[in-house]
Write an enzyme that holds these catalytic residues in place. Structure first.
Site, PDB file in Angstrom:
ATOM      1  N   ARG A  76       0.838  -1.216   0.000  1.00 35.68           N
ATOM      2  CA  ARG A  76       0.000   0.000   0.000  1.00 35.68           C
ATOM      3  C   ARG A  76       0.863   1.253   0.000  1.00 35.68           C
ATOM      4  O   ARG A  76       0.691   2.153  -0.817  1.00 35.68           O
ATOM      5  CB  ARG A  76      -0.919   0.010   1.235  1.00 35.68           C
ATOM      6  CG  ARG A  76      -2.126  -0.879   1.124  1.00 35.68           C
ATOM      7  CD  ARG A  76      -2.941  -0.831   2.409  1.00 35.68           C
ATOM      8  NE  ARG A  76      -2.221  -1.450   3.505  1.00 35.68           N
ATOM      9  CZ  ARG A  76      -2.327  -2.719   3.859  1.00 35.68           C
ATOM     10  NH1 ARG A  76      -3.140  -3.503   3.183  1.00 35.68           N
ATOM     11  NH2 ARG A  76      -1.640  -3.223   4.862  1.00 35.68           N
ATOM     12  N   ALA A 106      11.218   6.747  11.233  1.00 36.62           N
ATOM     13  CA  ALA A 106      10.106   7.463  11.876  1.00 36.62           C
ATOM     14  C   ALA A 106       8.897   6.548  11.920  1.00 36.62           C
ATOM     15  O   ALA A 106       8.590   5.862  10.938  1.00 36.62           O
ATOM     16  CB  ALA A 106       9.766   8.744  11.112  1.00 36.62           C
ATOM     17  N   ASN A 134       6.062   7.685  12.063  1.00 33.34           N
ATOM     18  CA  ASN A 134       5.028   8.408  11.329  1.00 33.34           C
ATOM     19  C   ASN A 134       5.683   9.594  10.628  1.00 33.34           C
ATOM     20  O   ASN A 134       6.354  10.395  11.277  1.00 33.34           O
ATOM     21  CB  ASN A 134       3.954   8.890  12.310  1.00 33.34           C
ATOM     22  CG  ASN A 134       2.696   9.318  11.600  1.00 33.34           C
ATOM     23  OD1 ASN A 134       2.750  10.137  10.690  1.00 33.34           O
ATOM     24  ND2 ASN A 134       1.573   8.753  12.002  1.00 33.34           N
ATOM     25  N   HIS A 137      -6.727   1.998  13.500  1.00 34.41           N
ATOM     26  CA  HIS A 137      -6.178   1.721  12.162  1.00 34.41           C
ATOM     27  C   HIS A 137      -7.045   0.696  11.428  1.00 34.41           C
ATOM     28  O   HIS A 137      -7.833  -0.011  12.054  1.00 34.41           O
ATOM     29  CB  HIS A 137      -4.745   1.173  12.259  1.00 34.41           C
ATOM     30  CG  HIS A 137      -3.721   2.241  12.499  1.00 34.41           C
ATOM     31  ND1 HIS A 137      -3.372   2.652  13.762  1.00 34.41           N
ATOM     32  CD2 HIS A 137      -2.980   2.993  11.633  1.00 34.41           C
ATOM     33  CE1 HIS A 137      -2.453   3.609  13.670  1.00 34.41           C
ATOM     34  NE2 HIS A 137      -2.196   3.843  12.397  1.00 34.41           N
ATOM     35  N   LYS A 160      -3.751  -3.966   9.607  1.00 33.75           N
ATOM     36  CA  LYS A 160      -2.520  -3.618  10.345  1.00 33.75           C
ATOM     37  C   LYS A 160      -2.157  -4.776  11.270  1.00 33.75           C
ATOM     38  O   LYS A 160      -3.007  -5.304  11.980  1.00 33.75           O
ATOM     39  CB  LYS A 160      -2.723  -2.326  11.141  1.00 33.75           C
ATOM     40  CG  LYS A 160      -1.442  -1.868  11.837  1.00 33.75           C
ATOM     41  CD  LYS A 160      -1.524  -0.416  12.272  1.00 33.75           C
ATOM     42  CE  LYS A 160      -0.266   0.024  13.003  1.00 33.75           C
ATOM     43  NZ  LYS A 160       0.933  -0.012  12.153  1.00 33.75           N
ATOM     44  N   GLY A 166       3.204   2.053  15.964  1.00 31.78           N
ATOM     45  CA  GLY A 166       4.500   2.692  16.222  1.00 31.78           C
ATOM     46  C   GLY A 166       4.318   4.152  16.618  1.00 31.78           C
ATOM     47  O   GLY A 166       5.054   4.673  17.465  1.00 31.78           O
TER      48      GLY A 166
HETATM   49  P1  NAD Z   1       1.698  -3.734   2.937  1.00 35.67           P
HETATM   50  O1  NAD Z   1       1.509  -5.089   3.529  1.00 35.67           O
HETATM   51  O2  NAD Z   1       0.628  -3.210   2.022  1.00 35.67           O
HETATM   52  O3  NAD Z   1       3.073  -3.685   2.118  1.00 35.67           O
HETATM   53  C1  NAD Z   1       4.255  -4.309   2.529  1.00 35.67           C
HETATM   54  C2  NAD Z   1       5.051  -4.724   1.312  1.00 35.67           C
HETATM   55  O4  NAD Z   1       6.272  -5.354   1.715  1.00 35.67           O
HETATM   56  C3  NAD Z   1       4.323  -5.724   0.419  1.00 35.67           C
HETATM   57  O5  NAD Z   1       4.567  -5.371  -0.922  1.00 35.67           O
HETATM   58  C4  NAD Z   1       4.986  -7.061   0.735  1.00 35.67           C
HETATM   59  O6  NAD Z   1       4.986  -7.912  -0.365  1.00 35.67           O
HETATM   60  C5  NAD Z   1       6.399  -6.627   1.077  1.00 35.67           C
HETATM   61  N1  NAD Z   1       7.015  -7.572   2.015  1.00 35.67           N
HETATM   62  C6  NAD Z   1       6.838  -7.609   3.351  1.00 35.67           C
HETATM   63  N2  NAD Z   1       7.579  -8.620   3.878  1.00 35.67           N
HETATM   64  C7  NAD Z   1       8.221  -9.218   2.854  1.00 35.67           C
HETATM   65  C8  NAD Z   1       9.128 -10.302   2.752  1.00 35.67           C
HETATM   66  N3  NAD Z   1       9.527 -10.980   3.854  1.00 35.67           N
HETATM   67  N4  NAD Z   1       9.601 -10.640   1.539  1.00 35.67           N
HETATM   68  C9  NAD Z   1       9.206  -9.964   0.424  1.00 35.67           C
HETATM   69  N5  NAD Z   1       8.336  -8.933   0.451  1.00 35.67           N
HETATM   70  C10 NAD Z   1       7.856  -8.561   1.652  1.00 35.67           C
HETATM   71  O7  NAD Z   1       1.923  -2.744   4.151  1.00 35.67           O
HETATM   72  P2  NAD Z   1       1.839  -1.150   4.189  1.00 35.67           P
HETATM   73  O8  NAD Z   1       0.493  -0.721   4.674  1.00 35.67           O
HETATM   74  O9  NAD Z   1       2.376  -0.573   2.928  1.00 35.67           O
HETATM   75  O10 NAD Z   1       2.830  -0.857   5.425  1.00 35.67           O
HETATM   76  C11 NAD Z   1       4.188  -1.262   5.386  1.00 35.67           C
HETATM   77  C12 NAD Z   1       4.866  -0.857   6.696  1.00 35.67           C
HETATM   78  O11 NAD Z   1       4.891   0.573   6.803  1.00 35.67           O
HETATM   79  C13 NAD Z   1       4.158  -1.350   7.969  1.00 35.67           C
HETATM   80  O12 NAD Z   1       5.136  -1.672   8.939  1.00 35.67           O
HETATM   81  C14 NAD Z   1       3.349  -0.138   8.419  1.00 35.67           C
HETATM   82  O13 NAD Z   1       3.059  -0.142   9.806  1.00 35.67           O
HETATM   83  C15 NAD Z   1       4.325   0.960   8.060  1.00 35.67           C
HETATM   84  N6  NAD Z   1       3.734   2.290   7.897  1.00 35.67           N
HETATM   85  C16 NAD Z   1       4.458   3.320   8.391  1.00 35.67           C
HETATM   86  C17 NAD Z   1       4.036   4.615   8.226  1.00 35.67           C
HETATM   87  C18 NAD Z   1       4.902   5.746   8.714  1.00 35.67           C
HETATM   88  O14 NAD Z   1       4.565   6.939   8.514  1.00 35.67           O
HETATM   89  N7  NAD Z   1       6.052   5.435   9.325  1.00 35.67           N
HETATM   90  C19 NAD Z   1       2.830   4.880   7.536  1.00 35.67           C
HETATM   91  C20 NAD Z   1       2.111   3.803   7.027  1.00 35.67           C
HETATM   92  C21 NAD Z   1       2.580   2.502   7.201  1.00 35.67           C
END
Ligand code: NAD
Length: 265
Positions: free
Chosen positions: A15, A120, A122, A153, A157, A163
């Protein structure tokens, strides 16, 4: 015009990865050079960049980038930091993945000896302002005010509390001059008894497609102060992460925060 900053995305097909890819494609100061990650059956990165699926295959993608932006999982990030330490050395590393354990944090600290690293919980400007406000409020109101952090959320999630909720807890604990680990309580059920002074309570709601909401309540005897942030579109986090990548590329090795990027430090 200066050469565009070359970006590699970890978690490119997720995403956040797709939101980032869309923004990079529209921004002439950035160029997407490749993606890392992806599970069986997931759609390929829809803007036509090459995507390798495993950390072990990622050296070439990383070597083509000035900045590596990670929104994936603790497993993929740890795998990458372990398998590609040499390729990553000297490149800016922006990490948004949450739920990292001690092992991943240790690998990140090691990476920061050779690269500028910014992690970060966020990346929204508003949430980083909220962190600063929560720390200030905790310092001014003191431990007489009971603090509860409530986050909501989407149902997909996988980590809880978020976090960002934990970062808020850290900020509040810092404002009070205590260690979060000593005062943290996750949820309540059964007969936990009267609420002791000084606790910081965390509550996680999950459902639907909520992008992310965080509320901090400071409950006094005769008044209540509430701080809240509501994210309406995950492009918000993607924008903040790319702002961080632009700021971080070319900086000396070390650990940086969004407070540095936003001048809130
Ligand atoms: P998501 O599941 O939609 O995407 C994760 C991606 O990583 C997928 O494409 C998946 O295929 C890949 N992936 C994960 N583990 C893998 C592995 N072992 N091997 C191969 N590919 C792998 O998740 P998302 O909603 O995009 O969120 C991703 C991360 O970002 C989460 O930890 C979420 O909490 C974090 N996040 C952080 C913030 C921020 O501002 N810091 C904001 C939103 C989401």
């Amino acid at each position: 015009m200066a050469d565009p900053i070359r970006i590699a995305l970890v978690g490119a097909t997720g995403r956040m990865g797709q939101a980032l890819a869309r923004l990079v494609a529209r921004d002439p100061s950035l160029a997407l050079v490749g993606g890392i990650g992806g599970h069986e059956g997931e759609a390929a990165c829809d803007i036509g960049c090459p995507v390798v699926h495993s950390a072990g295959d990622a050296a070439e993608v990383i070597r083509g980038a000035d900045a590596v932006v990670d929104f994936s999982s603790p497993e993929l990030l740890s795998g990458l930091l372990g398998a590609q330490a040499e390729a990553l050395a000297g490149r800016a590393l922006v990490v948004g993945t949450t739920g990292l354990g001690d092992g991943a944090l240790e690998l990140l600290a090691r990476a920061a000896e050779r690269s500028p690293v910014l992690r970060a919980a966020n990346f929204s400007v508003g949430v980083n302002l909220l962190l600063a406000l929560a720390e200030r409020a905790a310092a001014v109101l003191g431990p007489e005010y009971d603090v509860e952090v409530v986050e909501t959320h989407h149902r997909r999630k996988v980590d809880a509390p978020s976090g960002t909720a934990l970062a808020l807890g850290e900020a509040i604990a810092a404002g009070r001059g205590v260690a979060l680990a000593d005062v943290r309580v996750d949820g309540r059920s059964g007969r936990p008894g009267e609420r002791p002074r000084g606790e910081i309570g965390f509550h996680a709601l999950r459902g639907g497609d909520v992008v992310g909401e965080h509320r901090v309540g400071f409950f006094g005897e005769r008044e209540r102060v509430e701080l809240a942030h509501v994210a309406q579109d995950r492009a918000l986090f993607a924008e903040g992460a790319l702002r961080a990548a632009r700021w971080l590329a070319g900086k000396p090795a070390g650990e940086y925060t969004m407070r540095d990027v936003l001048g809130l430090a």
